[in-house]
Write an enzyme that holds these catalytic residues in place. Structure first.
Site, PDB file in Angstrom:
ATOM      1  N   ALA A 124      32.252  25.512  43.311  1.00 49.58           N
ATOM      2  CA  ALA A 124      33.192  24.720  43.139  1.00 49.58           C
ATOM      3  C   ALA A 124      34.221  25.024  42.111  1.00 49.58           C
ATOM      4  O   ALA A 124      34.035  25.041  40.856  1.00 49.58           O
ATOM      5  CB  ALA A 124      32.924  23.226  43.008  1.00 49.58           C
ATOM      6  N   GLU A 363      38.425  31.972  49.535  1.00 54.99           N
ATOM      7  CA  GLU A 363      37.944  33.091  48.846  1.00 54.99           C
ATOM      8  C   GLU A 363      38.880  34.091  48.468  1.00 54.99           C
ATOM      9  O   GLU A 363      38.665  35.110  48.588  1.00 54.99           O
ATOM     10  CB  GLU A 363      36.766  33.670  49.468  1.00 54.99           C
ATOM     11  CG  GLU A 363      35.408  32.561  49.762  1.00 54.99           C
ATOM     12  CD  GLU A 363      34.195  33.220  49.811  1.00 54.99           C
ATOM     13  OE1 GLU A 363      33.934  34.220  49.352  1.00 54.99           O
ATOM     14  OE2 GLU A 363      33.249  32.508  50.067  1.00 54.99           O
TER      15      GLU A 363
HETATM   16  N1  CAA Z   1      36.974  40.849  39.550  1.00 55.40           N
HETATM   17  C1  CAA Z   1      36.655  40.705  38.595  1.00 55.40           C
HETATM   18  N2  CAA Z   1      37.382  40.111  37.484  1.00 55.40           N
HETATM   19  C2  CAA Z   1      38.552  39.670  37.763  1.00 55.40           C
HETATM   20  C3  CAA Z   1      39.240  39.769  39.074  1.00 55.40           C
HETATM   21  C4  CAA Z   1      38.287  40.445  40.100  1.00 55.40           C
HETATM   22  N3  CAA Z   1      38.630  40.536  41.462  1.00 55.40           N
HETATM   23  N4  CAA Z   1      40.367  39.408  39.115  1.00 55.40           N
HETATM   24  C5  CAA Z   1      40.803  38.996  37.863  1.00 55.40           C
HETATM   25  N5  CAA Z   1      39.669  39.293  37.073  1.00 55.40           N
HETATM   26  C6  CAA Z   1      39.578  39.029  35.460  1.00 55.40           C
HETATM   27  C7  CAA Z   1      40.591  39.747  34.918  1.00 55.40           C
HETATM   28  O1  CAA Z   1      39.983  40.946  34.548  1.00 55.40           O
HETATM   29  C8  CAA Z   1      40.441  38.777  33.573  1.00 55.40           C
HETATM   30  O2  CAA Z   1      39.611  38.921  32.819  1.00 55.40           O
HETATM   31  P1  CAA Z   1      39.438  39.237  31.156  1.00 55.40           P
HETATM   32  O3  CAA Z   1      40.309  38.002  30.715  1.00 55.40           O
HETATM   33  O4  CAA Z   1      38.097  39.015  30.976  1.00 55.40           O
HETATM   34  O5  CAA Z   1      40.126  40.534  30.846  1.00 55.40           O
HETATM   35  C9  CAA Z   1      40.417  37.446  34.231  1.00 55.40           C
HETATM   36  O6  CAA Z   1      39.896  37.535  35.480  1.00 55.40           O
HETATM   37  C10 CAA Z   1      41.868  36.709  34.236  1.00 55.40           C
HETATM   38  O7  CAA Z   1      42.618  37.519  35.466  1.00 55.40           O
HETATM   39  P2  CAA Z   1      44.238  37.730  35.016  1.00 55.40           P
HETATM   40  O8  CAA Z   1      44.591  37.853  33.741  1.00 55.40           O
HETATM   41  O9  CAA Z   1      44.676  38.779  36.070  1.00 55.40           O
HETATM   42  O10 CAA Z   1      44.575  36.419  35.733  1.00 55.40           O
HETATM   43  P3  CAA Z   1      45.721  35.711  36.736  1.00 55.40           P
HETATM   44  O11 CAA Z   1      45.912  34.319  36.552  1.00 55.40           O
HETATM   45  O12 CAA Z   1      47.001  36.763  36.361  1.00 55.40           O
HETATM   46  O13 CAA Z   1      45.058  36.250  38.194  1.00 55.40           O
HETATM   47  C11 CAA Z   1      43.729  35.795  40.154  1.00 55.40           C
HETATM   48  C12 CAA Z   1      43.884  35.993  38.696  1.00 55.40           C
HETATM   49  C13 CAA Z   1      43.419  37.289  40.453  1.00 55.40           C
HETATM   50  C14 CAA Z   1      44.890  35.393  40.761  1.00 55.40           C
HETATM   51  C15 CAA Z   1      42.541  34.821  40.237  1.00 55.40           C
HETATM   52  O14 CAA Z   1      43.002  33.513  39.743  1.00 55.40           O
HETATM   53  C16 CAA Z   1      42.116  34.592  41.555  1.00 55.40           C
HETATM   54  O15 CAA Z   1      41.204  35.422  42.083  1.00 55.40           O
HETATM   55  N6  CAA Z   1      42.639  33.512  42.453  1.00 55.40           N
HETATM   56  C17 CAA Z   1      41.924  33.302  43.751  1.00 55.40           C
HETATM   57  C18 CAA Z   1      40.898  32.305  43.444  1.00 55.40           C
HETATM   58  C19 CAA Z   1      40.062  32.361  44.790  1.00 55.40           C
HETATM   59  O16 CAA Z   1      39.745  33.240  45.317  1.00 55.40           O
HETATM   60  N7  CAA Z   1      39.508  31.229  45.245  1.00 55.40           N
HETATM   61  C20 CAA Z   1      38.389  31.038  46.201  1.00 55.40           C
HETATM   62  C21 CAA Z   1      38.045  29.673  45.882  1.00 55.40           C
HETATM   63  S1  CAA Z   1      36.202  29.805  46.494  1.00 55.40           S
HETATM   64  C22 CAA Z   1      36.113  29.519  47.914  1.00 55.40           C
HETATM   65  O17 CAA Z   1      37.011  29.779  48.822  1.00 55.40           O
HETATM   66  C23 CAA Z   1      34.611  29.490  48.415  1.00 55.40           C
HETATM   67  C24 CAA Z   1      34.487  28.590  49.666  1.00 55.40           C
HETATM   68  O18 CAA Z   1      34.042  27.441  49.477  1.00 55.40           O
HETATM   69  C25 CAA Z   1      34.565  29.443  51.084  1.00 55.40           C
END
Ligand code: CAA
Length: 381
Positions: A124, A363
């Protein structure tokens, strides 16, 4: 990269294929129509070791690699993508996260039954106002003695009404932004933990999706996963593996579309011959086959990197971006090849299109995958 699968990987693929075709396929249409959760199938998947595939045996899992997981996910999703997502969430988001970051207590109490398939998990992260912009978590978790008190709403939770244990991301320190987010294991039955109605979805209809609510829900402090403030990193690291699972799910749908189109084109006659004789159809089939193979290669590359303990987040995003795109394209082409018959339930391909669309959304949407890939290319992560 190794292109030959091991004996073990091929055995897993075959056993997933047998189970999918014999036990999942016969009831898939009916479950889609009735939006009926596949309880018995999920139970059997657990007994066969498919719910905790990559978890080491000492924690109740099958101890297999990610490549085997991809091969199994393709076979299962090929006949029913709803079962695919249930399996993917339990394996990649829940079991993987607990195995990598859970305390010995959490592994013993929660991971073992989840990996054995005796219990079902959910993940979640999304909220009404925090979907793609996942750092903006409004759910809070306030420390109170040996407990955290959770308040908030989660959205679009796969396995939401059925899961026994849910991994919940919540803010423990608002002043720290995403570094103030933490992850908790919440048991169904904890007071103050409820769920909304099951969503009436376009596709993957027999999977269970709903919102979750937390009203002064007291969660024991020992259910904190990893440590305070690591919840966002937990979610991102876990979702990287999840994206491989969803890519495999999308490949299953694309491959099913190709096989249905091939079969139909050899049966259907027009202008005095099988339509497979026409180049207009042949070109579509050829393009579909290229796309399915390319998606497989991208996904297996991401899986191989993960298995080798090398960075794979960019490759996982590429695999999900591409596989989900071609799943929609292949389903559309399969419908086109079927003509009017493709537009009705009897021929299955309409379901493939409905099921494929969500793979471009959950995801991490395709737009988010592009952000992840571009930042990796530009070395901005
Ligand atoms: N792998 C590892 N770490 C990551 C990452 C990745 N792919 N992407 C971002 N991060 C880390 C960054 O390194 C950073 O870490 P630190 O602060 O420790 O340095 C942190 O996350 C924050 O990153 P950003 O500063 O880049 O943040 P942002 O707000 O600019 O961007 C984002 C973040 C990539 C957009 C992220 O919010 C994201 O992935 N959003 C999508 C969310 C998602 O996939 N939701 C799916 C819901 S779950 C689901 O669908 C399951 C289901 O039931 C089927």
């Amino acid at each position: 990269m190794e292109f030959n699968f091991t004996e073990e990987q091929l055995m897993i693929q075959e056993s997933a294929r047998d189970f999918a075709q014999n036990e999942i396929a016969p009831s898939a249409v009916q479950r889609d129509i009735n939006a009926e959760f596949p309880y018995e199938i999920v139970k059997k998947l657990g007994e066969l070791g498919f719910m905790g595939m990559m978890v080491p045996p000492e924690f109740g899992g099958a101890g297999l690699d990610t490549i085997s997981y991809v091969l199994a996910m393709i076979e299962i999703s090929k006949v029913d993508a709803s079962v695919g997502v249930i399996m993917s969430v339990n394996n990649s988001l829940v079991c993987y996260g607990l195995e990598k970051y859970g305390s010995p207590y959490i592994k013993e109490k929660y991971l073992i039954p989840l990996a054995k398939g005796e219990k079902l998990g959910a993940f979640a992260l999304s909220e009404p106002e925090a979907g793609s912009d996942a750092t903006k978590q409004k759910t809070t978790a306030d420390k109170d003695g040996d407990y955290y008190v959770l308040n908030g709403i989660k959205n679009w939770i796969t396995n939401g009404t059925t899961a026994d244990y849910v991994l919940v991301m919540a803010t423990t320190d608002k002043s720290k932004g995403h570094k103030g987010i933490s992850t908790f294991v919440v048991e169904r039955g904890y007071e103050g933990f409820g769920h909304g109605v099951k969503e009436d979805k376009l596709g993957i209809r027999s999977s269970d999706t709903c919102s979750l609510t937390f009203e002064n829900c007291r969660v024991p402090a020992q259910n904190l996963v990893w440590e305070e403030g690591k919840g966002f990193n937990f979610a991102m690291n876990t979702l990287n593996g999840g994206r491989i699972g969803i890519a495999a799910q999308a490949i299953g749908i694309a491959e099913a579309s190709l096989e249905a189109a091939l079969k139909y084109s050899k049966q259907r006659k027009a202008f005095g011959q099988e339509i497979s004789n026409f180049q207009a159809i042949q070109f579509k089939l050829a393009d579909m086959a290229v796309k399915v193979d390319a998606a497989k290669l991208l996904t297996l590359k991401a899986a191989a990197l993960k298995d080798a303990d090398k960075p794979y987040y960019k490759e996982a995003a590429m695999a999900k971006l591409y596989a989900s795109k071609i799943a929609v394209e292949c389903a559309l082409e399969a419908i086109q090849i079927h003509g009017g018959y493709g537009y009705v339930r009897e021929y299955l391909v309409e379901r493939y299109l409905r099921d494929a669309k969500i793979t471009e959304i959950y995801e991490g949407t395709s737009e988010i995958q592009r952000i992840v890939i571009a930042r990796a290319l530009l070395d901005q992560k």
